[in-house]
Design an enzyme around this catalytic site. Sequence first.
Site, mmCIF file in Angstrom:
data_model
loop_
_atom_site.group_PDB
_atom_site.id
_atom_site.type_symbol
_atom_site.label_atom_id
_atom_site.label_comp_id
_atom_site.label_asym_id
_atom_site.label_seq_id
_atom_site.Cartn_x
_atom_site.Cartn_y
_atom_site.Cartn_z
ATOM 1 N N CYS A 83 19.076 8.995 117.950
ATOM 2 C CA CYS A 83 18.963 7.782 118.955
ATOM 3 C C CYS A 83 19.637 7.900 120.197
ATOM 4 O O CYS A 83 19.216 8.633 121.010
ATOM 5 C CB CYS A 83 19.316 6.492 118.035
ATOM 6 S SG CYS A 83 18.651 5.103 118.488
ATOM 7 N N HIS A 106 17.065 7.615 112.518
ATOM 8 C CA HIS A 106 18.315 7.667 111.934
ATOM 9 C C HIS A 106 18.404 8.279 110.472
ATOM 10 O O HIS A 106 18.357 7.642 109.590
ATOM 11 C CB HIS A 106 18.890 6.279 111.990
ATOM 12 C CG HIS A 106 19.019 5.736 113.209
ATOM 13 N ND1 HIS A 106 20.252 5.876 113.959
ATOM 14 C CD2 HIS A 106 18.373 4.910 113.988
ATOM 15 C CE1 HIS A 106 20.294 5.243 115.184
ATOM 16 N NE2 HIS A 106 19.247 4.694 115.121
ATOM 17 N N GLU A 136 20.958 9.381 109.126
ATOM 18 C CA GLU A 136 22.285 9.115 108.588
ATOM 19 C C GLU A 136 22.161 7.779 107.859
ATOM 20 O O GLU A 136 23.266 7.348 107.081
ATOM 21 C CB GLU A 136 23.257 9.114 109.574
ATOM 22 C CG GLU A 136 23.448 7.767 110.585
ATOM 23 C CD GLU A 136 22.315 7.684 111.701
ATOM 24 O OE1 GLU A 136 21.351 8.917 111.663
ATOM 25 O OE2 GLU A 136 22.311 7.037 112.745
#
Lengths: 80, 228
Positions: free
Chosen positions: B86, B195, B197
């Site tokens: 991002c 994302h 994560e």
Amino acid sequence: MTKATVYVTYKESILDPQGQAVQKAASKLGYDKVYKIRIGKYFEIEGTGSAEELKTQVEALSNELLANPNMETYRVEVQD
Amino acid sequence: MKFAVIQFPGSNCDFDLLWAIRDVMGAEAEFVWHDETSLSGFDGVLIPGGFSYGDYLRCGAIASFANIMPEIKRLAAEGKPVFGTCNGFQILVEAGLLPGVLIRNDSLKFVSKWQTLNVRNKQTKFTTEYAENEVINLPIAHGEGKYVADEATLAELKANNQIIFTYENGNPNGSVDNIAGIINKEGNVLGMMPHPERAMEDLLGGSDGAKLFASVLKNFVKVEEVNA
């Protein structure tokens, strides 16, 4: 067609954190002659009518919408 | 493998990234403040999402000149893994570590949702744990995620198989060729808008991101192993 440009900037008394952050980055890059950056907005406007007519409208528009007169100033330029 | 998770003023996915690599994957990792000037002892760099410097000027533009950046570039040049998600991706392109640029979404709206992606190249050190063309689900959350590059750059990205992830079932931001993530030519710098994560455990909605970090841990070697 008539063209107008409007420059909107913060009043001197208003803090400009964005400008300050960019100034710090410039200084980090070694641009030691640059000590102040303020960021504003620039509008390109196309219209009809005489330069005078357009200028009257664009000034009103700037005051009403493009700038917030509480914290910003604006400058209007019109070309025929 | 010891990872640095870089924190910029305005980073807001830093804890997610640290949690993913350290708490879920069990790797060594710690935060490194953007003002630091050394990454010695680190085997890799992870750059989190967020709004570094409030997205002033352009997303990632000011962060790309932070004091820590020369060290990130050094690790990148040494072939160590550098990963940006991002805003981290935006920082990597502004820093010139990846080609192209990210601009405002076509919709002019901030998009936050789960998105299906296609793993276009599993032959990279970031993607070996995926299957070729595996369709995965990762969250996206961005307002300026439309990837663009000139014709020559795009041709090069394609010729070298550097397009790693593409959007499937709709393009959320207008990215050219549905590009969601790219890698550098050397194969050790990856940037992506989604994302991974945030997709580490099924409990949280999906675990497709875990394979990315598992690939990194499997394929990159530690500093000590290189020096040995």
